[in-house]
Enzyme design. Structure first.
Site, short mmCIF file in Angstrom:
data_model
loop_
_atom_site.label_atom_id
_atom_site.label_comp_id
_atom_site.label_asym_id
_atom_site.label_seq_id
_atom_site.Cartn_x
_atom_site.Cartn_y
_atom_site.Cartn_z
N ASP A 1 0.88 -1.16 0.00
CA ASP A 1 0.00 0.00 0.00
C ASP A 1 0.92 1.21 0.00
O ASP A 1 1.61 1.47 1.00
CB ASP A 1 -0.89 -0.02 1.24
N TYR B 1 -5.48 16.26 -17.04
CA TYR B 1 -6.13 17.16 -16.08
C TYR B 1 -5.22 17.56 -14.92
O TYR B 1 -5.62 18.35 -14.09
CB TYR B 1 -7.49 16.64 -15.61
#
Length: 175
Positions: free
Chosen positions: A70, A152
């Protein structure tokens, strides 16, 4: 295989791809294996990684190490480095690809949802870059980072505001 890079260009090189078990990360990993790289793929889901590692090795004949990680947890990134060096000796490049997103009007997101996306996209990239960069500096070893962003990051966009914020931060880190 016809591609942009010459065959064998990654021979004896080891590349870590965060978010490497599926999608774009898996596709890029396959190409790197075809070019001779040793590959380390990470994500949170070990079962997905192990299946992808098996498929990639079968398709390319290359060597793949799957490590659950993670990227929001610095200690887990350090574990990836340790396992990578144990298996392949060194790390030559990192492809920061791990991402998360909620396609939603921003006002419908909780602050926790916003945090999750920014933590994966920006902090995950920063933590991985910091851990590997410190490793390379301590060994006086060159290396390459490739950080995945999207259009973006420059323009912003509705429905993906947390991701746009995170990717803009990754763009600034890269620059």
């Amino acid at each position: 295989m016809e591609g942009m890079l010459r065959p064998g260009v990654f021979k004896d090189k080891t590349v870590i791809i965060t978010g490497g078990g599926t999608g774009l990360g898996k596709s890029m990993g396959k190409y790197l294996l075809q070019l001779g790289a040793n590959l380390v793929i990470t994500s949170r889901k070990l079962d997905v990684l192990e299946k992808s590692a098996w498929e990639l090795e079968k398709e390319t004949g290359g060597h793949v190490l799957a490590v659950a990680c993670d990227v929001r947890k610095y200690e887990e990134i350090e574990n990836v480095l340790k396992q990578t060096e144990s298996r392949f000796g060194k790390i030559d490049a990192v492809l920061n690809n791990a991402a998360g997103n909620f396609i939603s009007p921003t006002e419908r997101l909780s602050h926790r949802a916003f945090d999750i996306v920014v933590d994966i996209v920006l902090k995950g990239t920063y933590y991985t870059t910091l851990a590997v960069g410190k490793n390379w500096i301590s060994k006086n070893q060159p290396g390459i980072f490739l950080n995945i962003v999207t259009t973006y990051a420059w323009t912003g966009s509705g429905y993906v505001v947390p991701s746009a914020c995170g990717k803009a931060g990754v763009l600034a880190l890269t620059r």
